[in-house]
Each structure stands twice: as structure tokens, then as C-alpha cells.
Motif scaffolding. Structure first.
Motif, PDB file in Angstrom:
ATOM      1  N   GLY A 176      -3.389   1.283   4.933  1.00  0.00           N
ATOM      2  CA  GLY A 176      -1.976   1.508   4.666  1.00  0.00           C
ATOM      3  C   GLY A 176      -1.027   1.458   5.849  1.00  0.00           C
ATOM      4  N   GLN A 187       0.810  -1.219   0.000  1.00  0.00           N
ATOM      5  CA  GLN A 187       0.000   0.000   0.000  1.00  0.00           C
ATOM      6  C   GLN A 187       0.845   1.271   0.000  1.00  0.00           C
ATOM      7  OE1 GLN A 187      -3.765  -0.353   2.546  1.00  0.00           O
ATOM      8  NE2 GLN A 187      -2.487  -2.013   3.221  1.00  0.00           N
ATOM      9  N   TRP A 201      -4.190   3.123  -0.953  1.00  0.00           N
ATOM     10  CA  TRP A 201      -4.648   2.220   0.101  1.00  0.00           C
ATOM     11  C   TRP A 201      -5.783   1.333  -0.413  1.00  0.00           C
ATOM     12  CZ3 TRP A 201      -5.344   6.314   4.528  1.00  0.00           C
ATOM     13  CH2 TRP A 201      -4.082   6.808   4.876  1.00  0.00           C
TER      14      TRP A 201
END
Lengths: 371, 183
Positions: A264, A188, A193
């Protein structure tokens, strides 16, 4: 390395228990604020020492085991509950982790107890589902009808919600190509994300996580109004505290997982990138995690409890089909759409709206009975 | 008489639209309500430090009123102890040493643990001698301590006179002098 790991384990083990105690305080304060009250404010400044007072109370209380209870299982149950919750945390990164593809990764310190475990998510699910043993054994060993009903409800609920919990995450695993939580974070940092591509998966995962943690609106195993206390009716003192620590640890782990898988991890565009200072990454990560915990608590004091049949219907009739459709959608997009991953976002939302449209379709009447 | 067909109003449950069926807007609405409450002023009263503002007709601890000369206004007529449904008032009358009344209470004891704080004693009193005050936090370590005698009840008058909350129900001064002449 083992020394570092041992220190990490010791620190995290203590920190989580302290944090769980702190969360009780936060929860009570949030509850109070929402009801226009002040909340705990007598013990220490702003009532901050309430945590210590509660802990003292739990430890000083008489350890009581009902004479009709199964002694061994009665004591074993909270232990299993807490160990399962703590063990989950072994593979969950709680701070910045580097690039797992880097050959030097294994030799540098990473903020995770067992690093580079390739079955990361599987391990978390496998161990966290052991938690149900704690609850159902506690309910059974208490030899009390309320406890038993609470334990039964809990086993049904946790087993049902584990399916959408696992299914919803499979899409992310497909995109990342790994079950390793550090790799999911690292993926990510280079891509947007996962929440942007798979909002539906996130929704399913979050709601299932609520159910897994026995949090309101899914706290059927411990409904005070109908089951006294549910599976922990007969428990007191430290054994009860173990159940609660386990529950709060579960909540912490779920919040970490949501951040790692969909938000993330320690990454935040323009603030915490791969080459940012470690402390900054740590702050970003923990802030994200704490926001989720706050959200857990806000929801707890907002949404009323489900009925048990509604709870089961939600898992089996809504979440599992939606998670399956979502998984198929991810496969198709990954196979045929190439780099146009934004299609996935649209498909994901379309599945959600479609599911809503199905339920709004006019109900067919069969001899006056609605089906 | 049966209900007329025209008077019957049929109510149908509202049909849920797409947004209602997704439940997410409803959840967001609920969250916005609860979050709004987080920032609203608090209603908690910090009790021992902050005293509640009780309504004027609150029925708390009794008091025996004094007249302008500092004597108990009570004339030992036994109306209050007769009216009392809990039989918690115990009076012993004696001939009055003063010329303006025939009797006075030699002993006047109220069992505050038996009292149900109904206020019938103050309604029965013909000369506004007994009244209920707004004092509610009376405590004691023994039963004997909660038997309030004449001196104790008169001291309650001294504590509560001039507060402004008492008296409210009695017609002050209608039959004898007002309970709190200075107020």
C-alpha cells in the motif's frame, strides 16, 4: 515544474548514495549483532563516521586497471551498473503521491521524479535488467577466469529470475488495471493491500527480488569462497564502490517496489489515509521501506547460499510454474468471483500448499534411479 | 575380521513432510535464532582498553626472576640455552662475586624474535630463574630492540611480580628460594 523535478533529481541522487553508504554501516552492525559482536564502533560516536571513512578510502585509493584487461569495458562496466540502478528509481514514488485520476495531479508536486508514467513497472524491469550488462561486462573485461565465471553465473541468474519477478506482478497489474506505480498505490488506499489478496505473488516477488539484487542466499556471482570476489575480483577504489552503490540502490528500489506493489505505499489504515499530513505519509512509507531493507539484511546473515543447480531449479521448476498458476488463478477469480476477492487469498495459499504437496509425493523408482 | 551383518546400522535420510518441503517454517526458525542473537550480550573484547583474562599457563614474554636480595637467581648453568630448540638464549657466565653460588650470568640475552615460546627453558631451569609471563603484546621498531638483555628481563620480573598469574609451572622454592617470596 522542471525546476522542481531537477531539484528532486539532485536531492534523490545524493540521498540514495548517502543512504547506500549508510546501509553498509547498518548491514555491518546487524551482522555483528547476530554474531554477538559489537561491529564498527571506532570512527565517531557508535562508529557512525565509518561510512565517511569507507568513502574516503574508496576515493583516495589508487585507480588500478590490470594491463591485460579491456580498458574501455573495464571502466564502462561499473558505470553501467550504477546508472542502470539509479535510472530505475526515476519512476518509483519515494513519498506520498496523490490521486492520479485527479486532473490537477500533473500540476501538483508529487514525490516521484517522473510522475504518471503509465509503463512504470515495465520501465523498472527493463532498466534494472540492464544491470546484468554491468556485471557481465565487468566479468569479461577483467580477463580473469573467476570474474568471467561470476559474470556468467550472474547473467544466467538474473535472466532466469526476471521471469518469475515479472509474472508474479502481473496478477497485481490485472487487479489494478494499470502498470502505473502511483495508480497501484492509489488503488490500495481504497481497497485492502495487495498482500492480503496475493500472498503467493508477494512471496515469489520477494524471493526473486533477492536473486535480482545478488543478495545472499542468491549471491552466486560473487561467492567469496569459490570465486574470490566474482565479477568484481579485479576491481578496486571507486569502480568497486560504483558496483556496490549500484547493488545497494537495487536493494532500495526493490524494497520500495515491494512496499508500493504489495503493502500500500504510503497508506496505513487509521494512521496515514488519503487526507493525512504529507510528512506522516512520508514517514510511514520510508519506515515500511526500511523494514524491508532490514529484512533483506536479516536474511542475508541467516540463510546459507544455494548451489547453482538448486538456484536454477528453483527459478525454472518452482517459481515460473507457480507464478503462472497464480496468474491464471487471478484471472479466474477476477472473471467469475465478482466481489468475493477473499477467494483469491485462499486460492493463492492453496497453490503454495499444492506445490509443496507435489514435491512430497512418493518418488517413483525407475530401475533403482530416483527421478 | 569382516563386519557382522548384525552390527551394520542402516541410516535413512529423514523424509521431508509438507512443512519441510515449503521451507518457510525452516526459514522462520533460522530467522528467530539469528534475531535472538541480536539481543544477547556481546562477547567482543575492546582490546586496547579491555585486557584479556589469560589462562594461568599462558606462555608469553620471558622474565629473569630475582631472589630475596634482588639479584638474578640465574646461576649460569646453560640448561635453558641447551634445551632451547630455537637457540635464542645467549649466556656469558662469570665467576660469582657472592659466596652462595659459583657462577652468575655476566650477559643473558634472549632473542624474542627467534623464540618460539615453547616453555622448555623454564622446564629446564633447575632453580626457577627463567619463566614465561602472560605479557603477549611486545612490540619494537628494530630487531636490536627485540634482543632482551639481562636488565630488560629483570625489569619484566619487576613488572609482573605480584600479578598472581606467574609463576604457575615451576615448583616455586623447591630447589632455591621462591620466585615471588611475597606472594
Amino acid at each position: 515544474m522542471p525546476i522542481e523535478t531537477l531539484i528532486t533529481i539532485a536531492v534523490i541522487f545524493g540521498a540514495i548514495q548517502g543512504f547506500a553508504g549508510g546501509l553498509v554501516y547498518v548491514e555491518r552492525k546487524i551482522c555483528a549483532f547476530m554474531q554477538n559482536r559489537i561491529g564498527p564502533n571506532r570512527v565517531g560516536p557508535l562508529g557512525l563516521l565509518q561510512v565517511l571513512a569507507d568513502g574516503m578510502k574508496f576515493m583516495m585509493k589508487e585507480e588500478f586497471v590490470p594491463h591485460y584487461a579491456d580498458k574501455v569495458l573495464f571502466i564502462l562496466a561499473p558505470t553501467i551498473g550504477m546508472i542502470a540502478a539509479m535510472l530505475c528509481f526515476a519512476v518509483v514514488p519515494f513519498g506520498p503521491t496523490g490521486n492520479p485520476n485527479d486532473p490537477a495531479y500533473a500540476d501538483t508536486y508529487q514525490f516521484v521524479m517522473a510522475k504518471n508514467i503509465d509503463i512504470g513497472i515495465l520501465f523498472v524491469f527493463a532498466v534494472s535488467s540492464l544491470n546484468v550488462y554491468g556485471i557481465i561486462l565487468g566479468g569479461w573485461a577483467s580477463n580473469n577466469k573467476y570474474s568471467l565465471i561470476g559474470g556468467l553465473r550472474s547473467s544466467a541468474q538474473i535472466i532466469s529470475y526476471e521471469i518469475p519477478l515479472g509474472l508474479s506482478i502481473l496478477g497485481v497489474v490485472l487487479m489494478t488495471g494499470s502498470l502505473n506505480l502511483e495508480r497501484i498505490i492509489w488503488h490500495q488506499t481504497a481497497h485492502p493491500w495487495n498482500i492480503f489478496y496475493q500472498p503467493l505473488a508477494f512471496l515469489l516477488f520477494m524471493i526473486s527480488a533477492f536473486a535480482e539484487c545478488n543478495r545472499l542466499p542468491f549471491d552466486l556471482p560473487e561467492t567469496e569462497q569459490e570465486l574470490v570476489g566474482g565479477y568484481h575480483t579485479e576491481y578496486n577504489a571507486m569502480k568497486l564502490a560504483f558496483f556496490f552503490i549500484g547493488e545497494y540502490t537495487h536493494m532500495i528500489t526493490s524494497s520500495f517496489l515491494m512496499v508500493i506493489i504489495f503493502f500500500g505505499g504510503w497508506h496505513f489504515p487509521f494512521i496515514a489515509d488519503a487526507d493525512s499530513w504529507v510528512g506522516l505519509k512520508l514517514i510511514v512509507f520510508l519506515t515500511k521501506m526500511f523494514l524491508f531493507i532490514i529484512f533483506f539484511m536479516l536474511v542475508r546473515w541467516t540463510i546459507p547460499r544455494f548451489r547453482f543447480d538448486q538456484l536454477m531449479a528453483l527459478a525454472w521448476k518452482v517459481f515460473i510454474p507457480m507464478a503462472l498458476v497464480n496468474l491464471v488463478a487471478v484471472m479466474f477469480v477476477k472473471e467469475f468471483a465478482g466481489d468475493h476477492l477473499w477467494i483469491l487469498t485462499i486460492v493463492s495459499l492453496a497453490v503454495l500448499v499444492g506445490a509443496g504437496l507435489i514435491t512430497t509425493a512418493p518418488v517413483k523408482k525407475v530401475q533403482g534411479v530416483s527421478v | 575380521m569382516p563386519i557382522l551383518e548384525t552390527e551394520v546400522r542402516w541410516v535413512k535420510p529423514p523424509t521431508l513432510g509438507l512443512l519441510d518441503r515449503l521451507y518457510l517454517p525452516a526459514i522462520a526458525e533460522g530467522l528467530s535464532t539469528t534475531i535472538k542473537h541480536v539481543f544477547q550480550p556481546k562477547v567482543t573484547q575492546q582490546f586496547p582498553e579491555e585486557r584479556p583474562d589469560l589462562p594461568a599457563n599462558y606462555r608469553g614474554l620471558h622474565r629473569l626472576n630475582r631472589d630475596a636480595d634482588g639479584r638474578a637467581k640465574c646461576v649460569a648453568c646453560f640448561m635453558c640455552s641447551t634445551a632451547c630448540p630455537a637457540h635464542c638464549i645467549d649466556i656469558v657466565a662469570a665467576p660469582s662475586p657472592w659466596p652462595d653460588r659459583e657462577k652468575y650470568p655476566e650477559m643473558f640475552v634472549i632473542d624474542e624474535l627467534r623464540c618460539i615460546y615453547c616453555g622448555m627453558c623454564e622446564q629446564a631451569c633447575p632453580c626457577d630463574a627463567i619463566e614465561l609471563t602472560s605479557m603477549f603484546d611486545l612490540t619494537g621498531v628494530s630487531r636490536a630492540e627485540m634482543m632482551f638483555d639481562k636488565e630488560k628481563l629483570l625489569s619484566v620480573f619487576d613488572q609482573t611480580a605480584g600479578v598472581g598469574k606467574d609463576p604457575v609451572r615451576t615448583k616455586a622454592g623447591a630447589l632455591s628460594c621462591a620466585s615471588e617470596p611475597n606472594v
